[in-house]
Design a protein around this motif. Structure first.
Motif, mmCIF file in Angstrom:
data_model
loop_
_atom_site.group_PDB
_atom_site.id
_atom_site.type_symbol
_atom_site.label_atom_id
_atom_site.label_comp_id
_atom_site.label_asym_id
_atom_site.label_seq_id
_atom_site.Cartn_x
_atom_site.Cartn_y
_atom_site.Cartn_z
ATOM 1 N N ALA A 1 -20.567 11.198 21.253
ATOM 2 C CA ALA A 1 -19.653 10.208 20.668
ATOM 3 C C ALA A 1 -18.233 10.759 20.656
ATOM 4 C CB ALA A 1 -20.092 9.836 19.263
ATOM 5 N N LEU A 2 -17.741 11.168 21.819
ATOM 6 C CA LEU A 2 -16.413 11.770 21.871
ATOM 7 C C LEU A 2 -15.329 10.753 21.516
ATOM 8 C CD1 LEU A 2 -15.361 14.615 22.429
ATOM 9 C CD2 LEU A 2 -14.772 13.875 24.750
ATOM 10 N N LEU A 3 -15.605 9.461 21.712
ATOM 11 C CA LEU A 3 -14.627 8.425 21.382
ATOM 12 C C LEU A 3 -14.757 7.963 19.938
ATOM 13 C CD1 LEU A 3 -14.775 6.197 24.595
ATOM 14 C CD2 LEU A 3 -13.281 8.138 24.125
ATOM 15 N N GLY A 4 -15.204 8.855 19.059
ATOM 16 C CA GLY A 4 -15.448 8.471 17.675
ATOM 17 C C GLY A 4 -14.191 8.230 16.867
ATOM 18 N N HIS A 5 -13.044 8.667 17.382
ATOM 19 C CA HIS A 5 -11.778 8.465 16.670
ATOM 20 C C HIS A 5 -10.737 7.993 17.689
ATOM 21 C CE1 HIS A 5 -9.225 8.465 13.333
ATOM 22 N NE2 HIS A 5 -9.264 9.736 12.924
ATOM 23 N N ASP A 6 -9.463 8.023 17.304
ATOM 24 C CA ASP A 6 -8.417 7.481 18.161
ATOM 25 C C ASP A 6 -8.471 8.084 19.567
ATOM 26 O OD1 ASP A 6 -7.541 6.103 15.948
ATOM 27 O OD2 ASP A 6 -6.028 7.605 15.411
ATOM 28 N N PHE A 7 -8.331 7.214 20.565
ATOM 29 C CA PHE A 7 -8.384 7.694 21.942
ATOM 30 C C PHE A 7 -7.450 6.862 22.812
ATOM 31 C CE2 PHE A 7 -11.557 4.364 21.654
ATOM 32 C CZ PHE A 7 -11.393 3.643 22.834
ATOM 33 N N CYS A 8 -7.189 7.347 24.011
ATOM 34 C CA CYS A 8 -6.393 6.616 24.985
ATOM 35 C C CYS A 8 -6.945 6.888 26.369
ATOM 36 C CB CYS A 8 -4.910 7.006 24.910
ATOM 37 S SG CYS A 8 -4.564 8.709 25.402
ATOM 38 N N ALA A 9 -6.443 6.148 27.358
ATOM 39 C CA ALA A 9 -6.845 6.362 28.750
ATOM 40 C C ALA A 9 -5.585 6.504 29.593
ATOM 41 C CB ALA A 9 -7.695 5.202 29.238
ATOM 42 N N ILE A 10 -5.631 7.420 30.532
ATOM 43 C CA ILE A 10 -4.497 7.647 31.434
ATOM 44 C C ILE A 10 -5.042 7.731 32.854
ATOM 45 C CG2 ILE A 10 -2.618 9.188 32.110
ATOM 46 C CD1 ILE A 10 -2.473 10.166 29.233
ATOM 47 N N SER A 11 -4.464 6.961 33.755
ATOM 48 C CA SER A 11 -4.810 7.096 35.167
ATOM 49 C C SER A 11 -3.896 8.148 35.786
ATOM 50 C CB SER A 11 -4.639 5.764 35.891
ATOM 51 O OG SER A 11 -4.776 5.948 37.289
ATOM 52 N N LEU A 12 -4.504 9.073 36.527
ATOM 53 C CA LEU A 12 -3.717 10.120 37.181
ATOM 54 C C LEU A 12 -3.359 9.754 38.615
ATOM 55 C CD1 LEU A 12 -5.419 13.375 35.844
ATOM 56 C CD2 LEU A 12 -3.480 12.091 34.926
ATOM 57 N N SER A 13 -3.595 8.499 38.993
ATOM 58 C CA SER A 13 -3.195 8.043 40.326
ATOM 59 C C SER A 13 -1.712 7.697 40.320
ATOM 60 C CB SER A 13 -4.005 6.818 40.740
ATOM 61 O OG SER A 13 -3.489 6.273 41.937
ATOM 62 N N ASP A 14 -0.960 8.317 41.246
ATOM 63 C CA ASP A 14 0.471 8.034 41.330
ATOM 64 C C ASP A 14 0.793 7.018 42.422
ATOM 65 O OD1 ASP A 14 -0.079 9.585 43.507
ATOM 66 O OD2 ASP A 14 1.346 11.182 43.029
ATOM 67 N N LEU A 15 -0.240 6.285 42.897
ATOM 68 C CA LEU A 15 0.000 5.253 43.897
ATOM 69 C C LEU A 15 0.724 4.053 43.295
ATOM 70 C CD1 LEU A 15 -3.422 5.246 45.823
ATOM 71 C CD2 LEU A 15 -1.222 6.174 46.595
ATOM 72 N N LEU A 16 0.414 3.738 42.043
ATOM 73 C CA LEU A 16 1.008 2.580 41.382
ATOM 74 C C LEU A 16 1.913 2.969 40.221
ATOM 75 C CD1 LEU A 16 -2.154 0.269 41.291
ATOM 76 C CD2 LEU A 16 -0.298 0.241 42.956
ATOM 77 N N THR A 17 1.734 4.177 39.683
ATOM 78 C CA THR A 17 2.538 4.638 38.554
ATOM 79 C C THR A 17 3.332 5.870 38.974
ATOM 80 O OG1 THR A 17 0.806 3.900 37.034
ATOM 81 C CG2 THR A 17 2.470 5.389 36.148
ATOM 82 N N PRO A 18 4.657 5.887 38.788
ATOM 83 C CA PRO A 18 5.449 7.059 39.180
ATOM 84 C C PRO A 18 4.936 8.336 38.521
ATOM 85 C CG PRO A 18 6.880 5.207 38.655
ATOM 86 C CD PRO A 18 5.495 4.811 38.246
ATOM 87 N N ARG A 19 5.020 9.403 39.252
ATOM 88 C CA ARG A 19 4.491 10.699 38.799
ATOM 89 C C ARG A 19 5.139 11.152 37.493
ATOM 90 N NH1 ARG A 19 1.925 14.887 41.468
ATOM 91 N NH2 ARG A 19 2.348 16.974 40.672
ATOM 92 N N ASP A 20 6.450 10.962 37.354
ATOM 93 C CA ASP A 20 7.119 11.417 36.142
ATOM 94 C C ASP A 20 6.657 10.625 34.920
ATOM 95 O OD1 ASP A 20 8.392 9.175 37.236
ATOM 96 O OD2 ASP A 20 10.295 9.654 36.252
ATOM 97 N N HIS A 21 6.254 9.347 35.136
ATOM 98 C CA HIS A 21 5.722 8.559 34.028
ATOM 99 C C HIS A 21 4.375 9.117 33.576
ATOM 100 C CE1 HIS A 21 8.193 4.628 34.803
ATOM 101 N NE2 HIS A 21 8.933 5.735 34.876
ATOM 102 N N ILE A 22 3.571 9.533 34.544
ATOM 103 C CA ILE A 22 2.260 10.090 34.202
ATOM 104 C C ILE A 22 2.430 11.373 33.393
ATOM 105 C CG2 ILE A 22 0.134 11.088 35.146
ATOM 106 C CD1 ILE A 22 0.461 9.199 37.546
ATOM 107 N N ILE A 23 3.330 12.242 33.830
ATOM 108 C CA ILE A 23 3.572 13.497 33.115
ATOM 109 C C ILE A 23 4.051 13.211 31.688
ATOM 110 C CG2 ILE A 23 4.987 15.584 33.034
ATOM 111 C CD1 ILE A 23 2.946 15.706 35.237
ATOM 112 N N ILE B 1 -4.384 16.764 37.502
ATOM 113 C CA ILE B 1 -5.420 17.128 36.542
ATOM 114 C C ILE B 1 -5.222 18.574 36.081
ATOM 115 C CG2 ILE B 1 -7.063 17.812 38.343
ATOM 116 C CD1 ILE B 1 -7.914 16.127 34.976
ATOM 117 N N GLU B 2 -4.658 19.399 36.950
ATOM 118 C CA GLU B 2 -4.346 20.775 36.549
ATOM 119 C C GLU B 2 -3.192 20.780 35.547
ATOM 120 O OE1 GLU B 2 -3.598 22.644 40.269
ATOM 121 O OE2 GLU B 2 -5.708 22.642 40.875
ATOM 122 N N HIS B 3 -2.188 19.928 35.784
ATOM 123 C CA HIS B 3 -1.096 19.785 34.821
ATOM 124 C C HIS B 3 -1.655 19.311 33.477
ATOM 125 C CE1 HIS B 3 2.508 20.615 37.137
ATOM 126 N NE2 HIS B 3 2.073 19.833 38.128
#
Length: 580
Positions: free
Chosen positions: A451-473, A500-502
């Motif tokens: 139950a790792l999602l038992g408290h506040d959580f978020c999701a982040i896509s690490l694909s920079d095809l649609l989202t600029p890299r600096d936004h992901i960082i 993912i290493e970052h």
């Protein structure tokens, strides 16, 4: 709705497959838990099994016989077909169909079906009983040898074995009129053509149709459809009226309606200028055949009634307004699909999606036309689904996981909102859109790991095809500093290996090195590989695009139970609540 075909033993599978081919139903091999759920949902059930199995599984759920769906037991070799429940709700007719197709015998035990091929309380498609309770007395008289005095036209009565005689004592009236002698059966020959202003209140349209029918002594049970011009395909009031009267909404183009201009009783130059046809409601009504009631008006709507010479084949009357279902199928396994998603897939005429996703739902495929697209063709895929729905089709846009999470749902609305070169057609803008949530990869991975999602959580896509890299960082820093449990979608590809290493480095700066990390590959599928490690030990090089990664928060914990299995969870703070 197509039937569920329950098969418990391998020796019955050939019969189950033959039944599926005849009915378009879906075979379920693990049906003990599914049968009560299917029954209460109103799904017809065909069990290739002993009748006693179905009886025992449904005994606690049998209640109102007037609403129960068909339940049929079929012997493993297909030689004996026994309708158990819902005899006059389609079970007896379905049993006859199965007997003919399988070369078996339908064991019909209801008196009316033993003598006649169709009971009076089960008229064919295109007819409706005014008072279903009145059929019982009529059937009793006919079983006692009485003949039918038929008022109107119903060839199916003689075909079913009833004796017709002008001197008969059982009067059956086949009529659109509300008031008629004897047992009244309404043929679905009427169409309510409706024109209206944009955003008219549904209650006004419903009241106008009701009044128009009542003033002409016409029964709403004889309505086969509500129709309008295709410019109104997305009009809420028209859909609400169709739902109220239990009939489909069908639409016509201005060109099609303009073909009736010379037959209109009350043409309008204003309507002609606005729509390209001098009348909507009367033109639609005339598409049925005869204009029975000319245009009637309310403040913001018009209605006319047309009559066909025989029950209307809806598939040949105009077209549907078009419907797009955005369907999340979950991780792929059948047991993880929602009932809503399965019903949408079943109702669709067409499936649109990435080929792998369509393969994952092959077990519920019947006669839907598949439209397969490569993984990267997201916008062409969604555009095709919208434009296909605009032709009147019912389309399922198939997405893995949940369609709202890094999938196609947002793109559907983006294209509906687009202008310029990306704009979809006006017809596509008017299709109905419904979303059917699915179980997402982050839910599946968390559940499989504890139950790792038992408290506040978020999701982040690490694909920079649609989202600029600096936004992901930037988002990685914000989530790490905010101490959110974080699910990483698209964590690593052959081209993009370092984000993912970052992420690991940024999170190590913000939480303990022993923070639990869940790694799930092919989650929810037979080849699922799930492991739990720590943030310090996490190796980004073992990650690929079929993997989802969950980093715990600073409060997340891991637990090894007595069976040796390790689980990860995030406390929500109940310990503080329980302290004195």
């Amino acid at each position: 709705m197509k039937p569920a075909i329950i098969c418990f033993a391998a020796n019955g599978l050939p019969t189950a497959k033959a039944i599926a081919a005849m009915t378009g139903g879906t075979i379920i091999t693990d049906g003990k838990s599914a049968i009560p759920r299917l029954f209460t949902a109103g799904t017809a059930i065909i069990g290739v099994c002993a009748a006693g199995i179905l009886v025992r599984l449904l005994a606690a759920h049998i209640g109102n016989k007037h609403i129960e769906p068909p339940v049929i037991a079929v012997s493993a070799d297909g030689t004996h077909i026994v309708p158990l429940l819902g005899g006059h709700h389609g079970a007896n007719m379905l049993a006859r169909q199965l007997a003919e197709g399988l070369g078996g015998i339908a064991a019909l035990t209801t008196a009316s079906d033993a003598r006649f091929t169709r009971a009076l309380d089960e008229p064919p498609q295109g007819y409706a009983l005014a008072d279903p309770t009145a059929a019982k007395a009529a059937m009793a008289a006919l079983l006692g040898g009485a003949a039918v005095k038929l008022e109107g036209d119903a060839p199916w009565l003689a075909d079913a074995g009833y004796t017709l005689d002008r001197a008969g004592t059982v009067v059956i009236s086949i009529t659109e009129k509300r008031t008629a002698p004897g047992l009244v059966i309404h043929p679905k020959t009427l169409v309510a053509g409706v024109g209206c202003e944009r955003d008219v209140e549904p209650a006004e349209v419903i009241a106008l149709i009701d009044k128009t029918l009542a003033d002409a002594d016409l029964s709403p049970l004889s309505l086969a459809a509500i129709g309008s011009i295709d410019l109104k395909a997305d009009e809420t009031a028209l859909h609400a009226a169709a739902t109220h009267f239990g009939v489909p909404l069908r639409v016509f183009t201005a060109v099609e309606l303009n073909q009736e201009r010379d037959r209109l009783v009350t043409p309008s130059a204003i309507v002609d200028a606005e729509t390209g046809t001098p009348g909507v409601c009367e033109a639609v009504a005339l598409k049925a055949g005869t204009l029975l009631v000319p245009k009637q008006k309310s403040k913001r709507a018009t209605c006319a009634i047309g009559k066909a010479p025989s029950p209307i084949e809806i598939a040949n009357f105009g077209r549907a307004s078009g419907q797009l279902h955005i369907v999340g199928i979950g991780p792929g396994e059948a047991t993880s699909r929602t009932v809503s998603a399965v019903r949408a897939l079943d109702a669709a005429t067409d499936w649109v999606g990435y080929g792998l996703y369509l393969d994952l739902i092959a077990d519920v495929h019947n006669d839907q036309t598949e439209h397969r697209f490569p993984l990267g063709d997201e916008e062409p895929r969604v555009r095709h689904a919208l434009e296909l729905a605009a032709t009147g089709r019912t389309v399922a846009l198939v997405c893995s996981g949940d369609a709202q999470i890094y999938a196609m749902a947002a793109l559907v609305y983006e294209l509906l909102d687009a202008s310029g070169p990306r704009a979809v057609s006006d017809a596509a803008r008017r299709v109905g859109v419904a979303s059917h949530p699915g179980i997402s990869a982050l839910q599946s991975a968390s559940a499989a790991a504890g139950a790792l999602l038992g408290h506040d959580f978020c999701a982040i896509s690490l694909s920079d095809l649609l989202t600029p890299r600096d936004h992901i960082i930037k988002r990685l820093h914000a989530a790490a500093e905010g101490d959110f449990v974080t699910a990483f979608y698209n964590p690593r590809s052959k081209r993009r290996t370092d984000l993912i290493e970052h992420a690991k480095a940024i999170y190590l700066d913000n939480r303990p090195s022993d923070t639990p990390v869940v790694i799930g590959t092919n989650v929810g599928r037979p080849e699922q590989n799930l492991r739990i490690t720590t943030l310090a030990a996490f190796d980004p090089t073992e990650i690929d695009m079929l993997t989802i990664v969950l980093f715990g928060a600073s409060s997340s914990r891991s637990l090894t139970r007595g069976n040796g299995q390790t689980y990860a969870y995030t406390p929500r703070g109940y310990e503080r609540k329980s302290l004195p």
